[in-house]
Design a protein around this motif. Structure first.
Motif, PDB file in Angstrom:
ATOM      1  N   ILE A 166      25.396 -53.435 -65.606  1.00  0.00           N
ATOM      2  CA  ILE A 166      24.323 -53.363 -64.473  1.00  0.00           C
ATOM      3  C   ILE A 166      23.292 -54.680 -64.598  1.00  0.00           C
ATOM      4  CG2 ILE A 166      22.301 -52.146 -63.608  1.00  0.00           C
ATOM      5  CD1 ILE A 166      23.560 -49.368 -64.331  1.00  0.00           C
ATOM      6  N   LEU A 167      22.885 -54.987 -65.733  1.00  0.00           N
ATOM      7  CA  LEU A 167      22.155 -56.256 -65.825  1.00  0.00           C
ATOM      8  C   LEU A 167      22.888 -57.576 -65.171  1.00  0.00           C
ATOM      9  CD1 LEU A 167      19.298 -57.513 -66.648  1.00  0.00           C
ATOM     10  CD2 LEU A 167      20.266 -57.380 -68.983  1.00  0.00           C
ATOM     11  N   ASP A 168      24.113 -57.589 -65.553  1.00  0.00           N
ATOM     12  CA  ASP A 168      24.935 -58.664 -65.107  1.00  0.00           C
ATOM     13  C   ASP A 168      25.062 -58.521 -63.723  1.00  0.00           C
ATOM     14  OD1 ASP A 168      25.459 -59.540 -67.631  1.00  0.00           O
ATOM     15  OD2 ASP A 168      27.327 -58.577 -67.951  1.00  0.00           O
ATOM     16  N   ALA A 169      25.279 -57.099 -63.070  1.00  0.00           N
ATOM     17  CA  ALA A 169      25.360 -57.274 -61.642  1.00  0.00           C
ATOM     18  C   ALA A 169      24.305 -57.563 -60.660  1.00  0.00           C
ATOM     19  CB  ALA A 169      25.711 -55.855 -61.286  1.00  0.00           C
ATOM     20  N   VAL A 170      23.211 -57.217 -61.471  1.00  0.00           N
ATOM     21  CA  VAL A 170      21.775 -57.606 -60.628  1.00  0.00           C
ATOM     22  C   VAL A 170      21.750 -58.997 -60.860  1.00  0.00           C
ATOM     23  CG1 VAL A 170      19.426 -57.438 -61.073  1.00  0.00           C
ATOM     24  CG2 VAL A 170      20.592 -55.182 -61.175  1.00  0.00           C
ATOM     25  N   SER A 171      21.904 -59.759 -62.026  1.00  0.00           N
ATOM     26  CA  SER A 171      21.752 -61.164 -62.142  1.00  0.00           C
ATOM     27  C   SER A 171      22.919 -61.910 -61.201  1.00  0.00           C
ATOM     28  CB  SER A 171      22.117 -61.742 -63.564  1.00  0.00           C
ATOM     29  OG  SER A 171      22.290 -62.809 -63.768  1.00  0.00           O
ATOM     30  N   GLU A 172      23.988 -61.679 -60.858  1.00  0.00           N
ATOM     31  CA  GLU A 172      24.983 -62.287 -60.175  1.00  0.00           C
ATOM     32  C   GLU A 172      24.622 -61.964 -58.923  1.00  0.00           C
ATOM     33  OE1 GLU A 172      28.429 -61.328 -63.779  1.00  0.00           O
ATOM     34  OE2 GLU A 172      28.561 -60.194 -61.758  1.00  0.00           O
ATOM     35  N   MET A 173      24.325 -60.931 -58.412  1.00  0.00           N
ATOM     36  CA  MET A 173      23.950 -60.543 -56.838  1.00  0.00           C
ATOM     37  C   MET A 173      22.937 -61.214 -56.497  1.00  0.00           C
ATOM     38  SD  MET A 173      26.498 -59.051 -55.961  1.00  0.00           S
ATOM     39  CE  MET A 173      26.087 -58.452 -54.091  1.00  0.00           C
ATOM     40  N   CYS A 174      21.898 -61.220 -57.229  1.00  0.00           N
ATOM     41  CA  CYS A 174      20.525 -61.842 -56.915  1.00  0.00           C
ATOM     42  C   CYS A 174      20.134 -63.146 -57.334  1.00  0.00           C
ATOM     43  CB  CYS A 174      19.420 -60.814 -57.494  1.00  0.00           C
ATOM     44  SG  CYS A 174      19.461 -59.281 -56.809  1.00  0.00           S
ATOM     45  N   ASN A 175      21.179 -63.545 -57.703  1.00  0.00           N
ATOM     46  CA  ASN A 175      21.381 -65.242 -58.072  1.00  0.00           C
ATOM     47  C   ASN A 175      20.030 -65.616 -59.116  1.00  0.00           C
ATOM     48  OD1 ASN A 175      23.578 -65.563 -56.641  1.00  0.00           O
ATOM     49  ND2 ASN A 175      22.920 -67.444 -55.485  1.00  0.00           N
ATOM     50  N   TYR A 176      19.684 -64.619 -60.123  1.00  0.00           N
ATOM     51  CA  TYR A 176      18.677 -65.121 -61.033  1.00  0.00           C
ATOM     52  C   TYR A 176      18.973 -64.838 -62.352  1.00  0.00           C
ATOM     53  CZ  TYR A 176      13.650 -64.857 -61.975  1.00  0.00           C
ATOM     54  OH  TYR A 176      12.457 -65.114 -62.318  1.00  0.00           O
ATOM     55  N   PRO A 177      18.665 -65.824 -63.154  1.00  0.00           N
ATOM     56  CA  PRO A 177      19.179 -65.943 -64.477  1.00  0.00           C
ATOM     57  C   PRO A 177      18.896 -64.665 -65.314  1.00  0.00           C
ATOM     58  CG  PRO A 177      17.954 -67.959 -64.009  1.00  0.00           C
ATOM     59  CD  PRO A 177      17.821 -67.046 -62.987  1.00  0.00           C
ATOM     60  N   ARG A 178      19.922 -64.111 -65.773  1.00  0.00           N
ATOM     61  CA  ARG A 178      19.908 -62.794 -66.616  1.00  0.00           C
ATOM     62  C   ARG A 178      18.647 -62.690 -67.551  1.00  0.00           C
ATOM     63  NH1 ARG A 178      22.042 -59.997 -70.938  1.00  0.00           N
ATOM     64  NH2 ARG A 178      23.631 -58.124 -70.268  1.00  0.00           N
ATOM     65  N   GLU A 179      18.450 -63.875 -68.295  1.00  0.00           N
ATOM     66  CA  GLU A 179      17.317 -63.873 -69.515  1.00  0.00           C
ATOM     67  C   GLU A 179      16.093 -63.959 -68.853  1.00  0.00           C
ATOM     68  OE1 GLU A 179      18.747 -68.096 -68.611  1.00  0.00           O
ATOM     69  OE2 GLU A 179      19.780 -66.318 -68.907  1.00  0.00           O
ATOM     70  N   GLN A 180      15.992 -64.251 -67.685  1.00  0.00           N
ATOM     71  CA  GLN A 180      14.595 -64.130 -66.996  1.00  0.00           C
ATOM     72  C   GLN A 180      14.071 -62.891 -66.199  1.00  0.00           C
ATOM     73  OE1 GLN A 180      13.778 -67.832 -64.688  1.00  0.00           O
ATOM     74  NE2 GLN A 180      15.166 -69.010 -65.943  1.00  0.00           N
ATOM     75  N   VAL A 192      14.631 -51.205 -65.672  1.00  0.00           N
ATOM     76  CA  VAL A 192      14.163 -51.322 -64.380  1.00  0.00           C
ATOM     77  C   VAL A 192      13.988 -52.849 -64.174  1.00  0.00           C
ATOM     78  CG1 VAL A 192      11.821 -51.048 -64.361  1.00  0.00           C
ATOM     79  CG2 VAL A 192      12.807 -50.897 -62.153  1.00  0.00           C
ATOM     80  N   HIS A 193      14.547 -53.500 -63.295  1.00  0.00           N
ATOM     81  CA  HIS A 193      14.577 -54.907 -63.115  1.00  0.00           C
ATOM     82  C   HIS A 193      13.437 -55.800 -62.294  1.00  0.00           C
ATOM     83  CE1 HIS A 193      18.459 -52.972 -63.662  1.00  0.00           C
ATOM     84  NE2 HIS A 193      18.561 -53.566 -64.917  1.00  0.00           N
ATOM     85  N   GLY A 194      12.861 -56.664 -62.964  1.00  0.00           N
ATOM     86  CA  GLY A 194      11.787 -57.630 -62.395  1.00  0.00           C
ATOM     87  C   GLY A 194      12.410 -58.692 -61.909  1.00  0.00           C
ATOM     88  N   LEU A 195      12.017 -59.063 -60.634  1.00  0.00           N
ATOM     89  CA  LEU A 195      12.630 -60.383 -60.138  1.00  0.00           C
ATOM     90  C   LEU A 195      11.989 -60.912 -58.962  1.00  0.00           C
ATOM     91  CD1 LEU A 195      16.390 -60.557 -59.229  1.00  0.00           C
ATOM     92  CD2 LEU A 195      15.018 -58.439 -59.711  1.00  0.00           C
ATOM     93  N   PRO A 196      12.049 -62.021 -58.510  1.00  0.00           N
ATOM     94  CA  PRO A 196      11.530 -62.528 -57.370  1.00  0.00           C
ATOM     95  C   PRO A 196      11.745 -61.911 -56.168  1.00  0.00           C
ATOM     96  CG  PRO A 196      11.835 -64.413 -58.365  1.00  0.00           C
ATOM     97  CD  PRO A 196      12.487 -63.440 -59.365  1.00  0.00           C
ATOM     98  N   LEU A 197      10.816 -61.512 -55.049  1.00  0.00           N
ATOM     99  CA  LEU A 197      11.200 -60.737 -53.856  1.00  0.00           C
ATOM    100  C   LEU A 197      12.326 -61.136 -53.169  1.00  0.00           C
ATOM    101  CD1 LEU A 197      10.195 -58.089 -52.616  1.00  0.00           C
ATOM    102  CD2 LEU A 197       8.607 -59.600 -51.125  1.00  0.00           C
ATOM    103  N   LYS A 198      12.143 -62.578 -53.176  1.00  0.00           N
ATOM    104  CA  LYS A 198      13.508 -63.104 -52.297  1.00  0.00           C
ATOM    105  C   LYS A 198      14.825 -62.941 -52.967  1.00  0.00           C
ATOM    106  CE  LYS A 198      12.950 -67.874 -54.176  1.00  0.00           C
ATOM    107  NZ  LYS A 198      12.777 -69.235 -53.879  1.00  0.00           N
ATOM    108  N   ASN A 199      14.634 -62.980 -54.384  1.00  0.00           N
ATOM    109  CA  ASN A 199      15.999 -62.784 -55.016  1.00  0.00           C
ATOM    110  C   ASN A 199      16.445 -61.239 -54.852  1.00  0.00           C
ATOM    111  OD1 ASN A 199      14.640 -64.876 -56.591  1.00  0.00           O
ATOM    112  ND2 ASN A 199      16.906 -65.345 -57.041  1.00  0.00           N
TER     113      ASN A 199
END
Length: 337
Positions: A166-180, A192-199
């Motif tokens: 799931i973490l991989d899918a979120v990173s790939e779909m949202c174009n955001y580095p997994r480790e960030q 639960v995953h935190g990343l920029p709103l635009k991503n």
């Protein structure tokens, strides 16, 4: 950039309080097209991520092995009411995977649908994880673990292969580095995953416009969002915005709410992804805000606006069920030319 006022709460004609927040509108190439507040703000996507979290259920082959229909995949994306058609479907998924209710690690809370709760109390029955609004998502995770021959008891933990996929899918779909990606624990116990709103908005844009995805990921995305739109009642239930919104959208929009006032939409016609976050976490403001965004972008017909009127400017009522005010969205999106 700071938050901006998005929704006013009127008592009579006086603004009694206001809800501030952020909006991001992007295309599938990741271009930010419109915004309000701070589209770079890192937020927890909460249950808005469920359509993306469902991707591994399909890509591992679990959905095919256990013969998932539209109702099943839609339920994997749900924050449901706990109505009988929700809980019966969860039981059916568990039965197909050879598991029991006690395999669900989502914890318990009263069902959101009051009639279901009344029936349980009158029958002297216990509230079980079956009635948790995330039991559909968890049944999909369990199906994936069972199909892959992985440990069942720990499927909800971050280091389990289910959560890593799931973490991989979120990173790939949202174009955001997994480790960030910021990791917290959701109300149902999973990461639960935190990343920029635009991503977060980008993830929905790429599901709506699959041109940036591999052929297999595009097919998976189409399968999931088609399931949501074909069986919208599974995503929320009776008198729930997600279900009513997709019914009104009539095969054009898919949307998903997240706790603490997050809402995301994908528009199949334009390929846009939209994400809204209300700063104070009050869910009452998120539906007027998202409908206002769609209206501002001229994405809703007059008929669709009328169909969503009760969510666009919802009434405030007192204990006598008298209208004493309303919520009114009041903001303009900034266009990036």
């Amino acid at each position: 950039m700071s938050s901006v006022n998005l929704v006013n709460v009127l008592r009579g004609n006086h603004i009694e309080s206001s809800h501030r927040g952020h909006v991001a509108v992007v295309d599938a190439d990741g271009r930010l097209l419109y915004y309000a507040g701070n589209p770079e703000k890192v937020v927890y996507a909460r249950s808005s991520m469920k359509p993306i979290q469902t991707i591994p259920v399909v890509e591992t082959g679990a959905a095919d092995r256990y013969e998932f229909k539209d109702d099943d995949l839609s339920l994997c994306c749900a924050s449901h009411n706990g109505e009988s058609f929700h809980t019966d479907r969860v039981l059916d998924i568990l039965a197909r995977t050879g598991l029991e209710i006690d395999a669900l690690q989502c914890g318990t809370h009263p069902p959101r649908w009051e009639e279901t709760y009344k029936k349980l109390i009158l029958a002297g029955e216990q509230v079980t994880p079956l009635y948790n609004n995330c039991s559909g998502k968890h049944s999909g995770m369990l199906a994936t673990a069972k199909h892959m021959g992985e440990d069942i008891d720990s499927y909800y933990l971050l280091d389990h292969p289910v959560q890593q996929r799931i973490l991989d899918a979120v990173s790939e779909m949202c174009n955001y580095p997994r480790e960030q990606i910021e990791i917290g624990i959701d109300g149902c116990g999973v990461p639960v995953h935190g990343l920029p709103l635009k991503n977060i908005a980008l993830g929905f844009a790429k599901m709506a416009n699959t041109s940036q995805l591999s052929a297999s990921r595009a097919e998976t995305s189409k399968r999931i969002i088609t399931a949501m739109m074909n069986a919208p009642e599974m995503v929320g239930g009776t008198e729930r915005f997600c279900s009513d919104f997709m019914k009104v959208g009539n095969g054009r929009f898919f949307g998903k709410v997240g706790a603490e006032a997050v809402y995301c939409v994908g528009d199949l016609k334009t390929g846009l992804g939209i994400a809204v976050k209300i700063e104070d976490g009050n869910a009452r403001a998120v539906y007027p805000a998202i409908v206002h965004v769609l209206a501002e972008l001229d994405l809703l017909s007059e008929e669709q606006q009328e169909g969503l009127a009760s969510y666009y400017r919802p009434s405030l009522e007192n204990a006598r069920k008298e209208k004493i005010g309303e919520l009114v969205p009041d903001f303009k999106l900034i266009s990036i030319n």
